[in-house]
Design a protein around this motif. Sequence first.
Motif: not given
Length: 635
Positions: A225-227, A257-261, A264-267, A287-290
């Motif tokens: 995730i860092e890269t 799709n890879n579970g990094y919700l 999504i909020i951050e970026l 969907k993310t917020n949900f």
Amino acid sequence: MNIFSWLFGKKKSDKKDHPDNTNQVVKALPDKNQEKNTNDIKVYDKYGREFYITKEQWKTKVLLDNLEKVKNNPDELYNILLSALHDGFFEEAIKYSEILVEIDAQNSRGTIILGIAYMKCKRLDDAMRVFNNFIKTFGDDGIVLTNLAKVYAEKGNQLKAESILWHALEVDPNQENGLGWYAAIQNERGGELALLETYRRIATFPESWRAQLLLARFSLQKKDIETARKLYHESIENAGSPVPEDLLRQMSGDLGNNGYLKEIIELVEPHFQANLYGIRVGNNLIKTNFELAKLQEAKLILNQLYDLNHPDWREILAYWDIEIAKKGITTESKNMPKEESIALFSIEGPLWCRDNSPFAQLLPPKDPESAKIFIFGNTILQSETSQNIGAQLADAPGRASRFIPLFLAEQICLTTNAETHVLIPWIQTKGFAVFGNPNSEKELCELIEKNEVLTDFVFNVIVDVTSDIWAITVNIIRRIDRISLEKITVKCKPENIGPVVLELSKGVKKSLIRYTGVNEIAKPVWYTIPNDVSCSDYLLRLEQLITVVCMNQDYLEGGGIHGENEIMEGILFLNLRNPLNKTFRIVLAHALKQMKKYKPNVVNLFKEKILLLQKAHPLAGIEGELISKAIADIF
């Protein structure tokens, strides 16, 4: 449309400047509503109603006429041509694409549209000519070059095609089709290593951002995730402001799709503007917020998308409206104290005559000595019952338990000399109360007697949904001695409950006259409920109206509404199907008044459509005057 395909979806972009991937629908009024076939085209009329018409009808009755009307307006002409290509009208697009090239010469979009139309019609030399003419006159353009490469590929010159394609990416490294095509060639030759090397090379180009997205996708798949985060920041920085829609969409889709919700909020969320990024990015953020149980944030984005008033987004927005409401009720129920306080909301006469309604003057006068009838519903017999089922999302049985008493009240009020009151039980802090077991005659009468208005008779409405065929029972009770005079039962299929409830009301009225001495009166000429599917729709709108009305009662705590837009749209469409029905128009006017108190922004979205209805279908008589004034006052 498959709603679930939009959840962190990976559909290709439909960029407005790229005609290869358009999914735009031009709105127009078809001459008739048809069943959807494989090749039918979805259109919307000026009220936002959805229709399907055949491609031939679209071409002859809509497309060619629209193209002719806007042939001197480059932007509108381009948008319609974009849809024409998407729908396969390549021959029809050529004439007007040639016009677009003439009146919008310096913009590559006309050349691209015309060249693609030529290619689809196998006029490869003509396509090559228009692409080369543009490049010679105005210089290199990435998308023009990519389409020129397609012409060479169609002619069988793959070496030349690949050379031009690479140059196209040097000019514009972010074009999705061009990059995808070149990457596919390299992947076929050298596999994943060659593919990654291709992305890395293109990522070094000035202003490149799409290659970084694709490299980030590989990093996510390796749980790095860092890269991926570094690549995303680089992509956003190179893209400039505003960030392209497909950048945010792909980033949010891949992260989701890879579970990094949280990422999504951050970026993604800081860049989101509903009017710029619309349903695709907005859907992923909802969907993310949900999923993160941030329901208020999800609802905020949902409302922003609703405010843009896109009829083609209706299905997915309605889906999220319901899901957010369900999850909110579940969360609230866990946090609520078990002690429940039930309030009774009393409605005298028809629901749409409350709240200083101007339509109250249309009601027949009642003698003070007239019989008074209280109607109590909200009782549902189900396979699994509990005494109170509170704080639940409105479902078909729950709605029926409310709209049947409301409908009986207005029917009796308008066709007899009796006075009617409906009692709506409400669990404070939660919402409508639903009882799983019928109250006894004694219990009901004792409950009613706590009301300030003493009643002569009590009707208890029970909806039995323990089988596929529902049974609706009205228990007619004399309050003074708490005796059941008669129980009237009808059965119906829930999908077409309206006509059965209408017949039930007639049977109840006959029993009322037989047992109570109530007299029948002539119903007002303006009061008409069709005995067809519109009756079922009307009952649904009554139940939705009571929900909005309850939101405006200060002493009723809790509850809530989902689908405010669908409520107003549904009542509007009911009126459009019955444009001369004064009863339905009265309900529309009252719903507007109630919704304006609760959510004025929702009412404003329907202003143009409702004023158009009023202009297209004016109503005569005193009822028409009252309706016109009520709607004018609202707006």
